[in-house]
Design an enzyme around this catalytic site. Structure first.
Site, PDB file in Angstrom:
ATOM      1  N   LYS A   1       0.846  -1.203   0.000  1.00  0.00           N
ATOM      2  CA  LYS A   1       0.000   0.000   0.000  1.00  0.00           C
ATOM      3  C   LYS A   1       0.880   1.251   0.000  1.00  0.00           C
ATOM      4  O   LYS A   1       0.615   2.218  -0.717  1.00  0.00           O
ATOM      5  CB  LYS A   1      -0.939  -0.019   1.217  1.00  0.00           C
ATOM      6  CG  LYS A   1      -2.089  -1.001   1.040  1.00  0.00           C
ATOM      7  CD  LYS A   1      -2.833  -1.295   2.329  1.00  0.00           C
ATOM      8  CE  LYS A   1      -3.870  -2.408   2.063  1.00  0.00           C
ATOM      9  NZ  LYS A   1      -4.482  -2.954   3.261  1.00  0.00           N
TER      10      LYS A   1
ATOM     11  N   GLN B   1      -5.214  -1.829   9.327  1.00  0.00           N
ATOM     12  CA  GLN B   1      -5.071  -3.158   8.743  1.00  0.00           C
ATOM     13  C   GLN B   1      -5.717  -4.213   9.648  1.00  0.00           C
ATOM     14  O   GLN B   1      -5.463  -4.249  10.852  1.00  0.00           O
ATOM     15  CB  GLN B   1      -3.577  -3.465   8.525  1.00  0.00           C
ATOM     16  CG  GLN B   1      -3.296  -4.751   7.781  1.00  0.00           C
ATOM     17  CD  GLN B   1      -3.766  -4.730   6.327  1.00  0.00           C
ATOM     18  OE1 GLN B   1      -3.766  -3.692   5.672  1.00  0.00           O
ATOM     19  NE2 GLN B   1      -4.184  -5.875   5.831  1.00  0.00           N
TER      20      GLN B   1
ATOM     21  N   ASP C   1     -11.555   2.507   3.600  1.00  0.00           N
ATOM     22  CA  ASP C   1     -11.871   1.079   3.532  1.00  0.00           C
ATOM     23  C   ASP C   1     -13.377   0.861   3.320  1.00  0.00           C
ATOM     24  O   ASP C   1     -13.800  -0.221   2.924  1.00  0.00           O
ATOM     25  CB  ASP C   1     -11.499   0.409   4.869  1.00  0.00           C
ATOM     26  CG  ASP C   1     -10.298  -0.513   4.755  1.00  0.00           C
ATOM     27  OD1 ASP C   1     -10.061  -1.029   3.655  1.00  0.00           O
ATOM     28  OD2 ASP C   1      -9.623  -0.711   5.776  1.00  0.00           O
TER      29      ASP C   1
HETATM   30  N1  GUN Z   1      -7.095  -7.148   5.709  1.00  0.00           N
HETATM   31  C1  GUN Z   1      -7.375  -7.886   4.611  1.00  0.00           C
HETATM   32  N2  GUN Z   1      -8.050  -7.156   3.703  1.00  0.00           N
HETATM   33  C2  GUN Z   1      -8.209  -5.931   4.236  1.00  0.00           C
HETATM   34  C3  GUN Z   1      -8.817  -4.728   3.775  1.00  0.00           C
HETATM   35  O1  GUN Z   1      -9.373  -4.638   2.686  1.00  0.00           O
HETATM   36  N3  GUN Z   1      -8.752  -3.668   4.630  1.00  0.00           N
HETATM   37  C4  GUN Z   1      -8.167  -3.751   5.850  1.00  0.00           C
HETATM   38  N4  GUN Z   1      -8.190  -2.664   6.607  1.00  0.00           N
HETATM   39  N5  GUN Z   1      -7.613  -4.846   6.310  1.00  0.00           N
HETATM   40  C5  GUN Z   1      -7.617  -5.914   5.500  1.00  0.00           C
END
Ligand code: GUN
Length: 279
Positions: A54, A98, A121
């Site tokens: 990211k 996350q 998100d």
């Molecule tokens: N962990 C796995 N996929 C995601 C996601 O799309 N967003 C977040 N915040 N954590 C994740």
């Protein structure tokens, strides 16, 4: 005839070019650098990789990013304090915590603490509610990526029989809402669905997000269907989807591979949401 492969990597890179141009425009016209903050608690190796990706993706399109790496034993109060600080930080337009978080932290409490206007998100109840009633808000990244793949591959959604296998809050439920908003007839199947195949065999658009390797076999796919495989499973050191790709691609008209299908779209949609937050 074998199915057309929906190339998520190519589509994602096309969209990232557009995002980069728009980031440049926002910088020039408004003097704003779109900023994303990622909060990672603990040392889960998969999460660490996602977070690094990211960060790199932000750099490539010219966005500002900050990563908060907190030890696994960080208290919930501390995580909430970090989120609150980011809510106030004018350089940060998007906040992503996350998941999963360590067991002693209440995930819902943390998500609820994020300012919905920075919730890139799309997990905050305000944004979930907006999606449900069809108001503009932040749409979760993977579901948004699924729709982009369909639309950019020229798949008409309106009036189609769509079947979603999986009912998670992160993928299954939001994907079903997005398909419904585009006038598909939507069925959501899950682990307790009796006679799953009778549903999947009706699907003109089949979206699978169960986390179970190759659970959708070739005979469960309708001739000519468009198959979107959200699953990422490691089997004998190799990544495979929730769909038996070789068998399904003999029946489908179009299908996403794993890797290289939905995967590259998720971070791309995160960048898109961060840009939207800044704008
Ligand atoms: N962990 C796995 N996929 C995601 C996601 O799309 N967003 C977040 N915040 N954590 C994740």
């Amino acid at each position: 005839m074998p199915a057309k492969i929906i190339d998520g990597k190519a589509i994602a890179s096309e969209i990232r070019e557009d995002i980069k141009r728009e980031v440049d425009a926002v910088k020039k016209e408004k003097g704003i650098i779109p900023g994303l903050a990622v909060v990672l608690v603990g040392e889960d190796p998969a999460s660490q990789t996602y977070v690094r990706n990211k960060e790199k993706a932000c750099q490539k399109v010219g966005m500002y990013s900050e990563v908060y790496r907190l030890p696994a034993e960080t208290t919930q109060e501390k995580v909430l304090a970090v989120v609150d600080e980011l809510n106030q930080n004018p350089k940060i337009h998007g906040i992503l915590v996350q998941l999963p978080l360590p067991d002693h932290i209440d995930e819902k409490a943390v998500i609820n603490a994020i300012n919905p206007d920075k919730d890139v998100d799309g997990f905050h109840p305000v944004n979930v509610g907006k999606l449900y009633i069809g108001d503009p808000g932040f749409v979760p990244c993977t579901p948004n990526g699924v729709i982009e793949l369909l639309e950019r591959s020229g798949v008409a959604i309106k009036g189609k029989e769509a079947v979603v296998v999986g009912r998670s809050n992160i993928v299954g439920k939001p994907v079903a809402q997005l398909l419904l908003a585009r006038h598909a007839t939507v069925t959501i199947c899950h682990s307790r669905t009796s006679d799953l195949a009778s549903h999947t065999r009706r699907a003109e658009i089949l979206v699978v997000a169960t986390g179970r390797a190759k659970m959708i076999t070739g005979d469960m796919v309708k001739e000519g269907a468009v198959v979107i495989d959200v699953g990422v499973n490691r089997v004998d050191g190799k990544l495979v989807g929730d769909v038996d790709f070789d068998a399904a691609s003999q029946r489908a008209s179009a299908i996403t591979p794993v890797p290289g299908g939905v995967g590259p779209m998720t971070i791309t949609m995160l960048l898109k949401n961060t840009l939207q937050a800044a704008q």
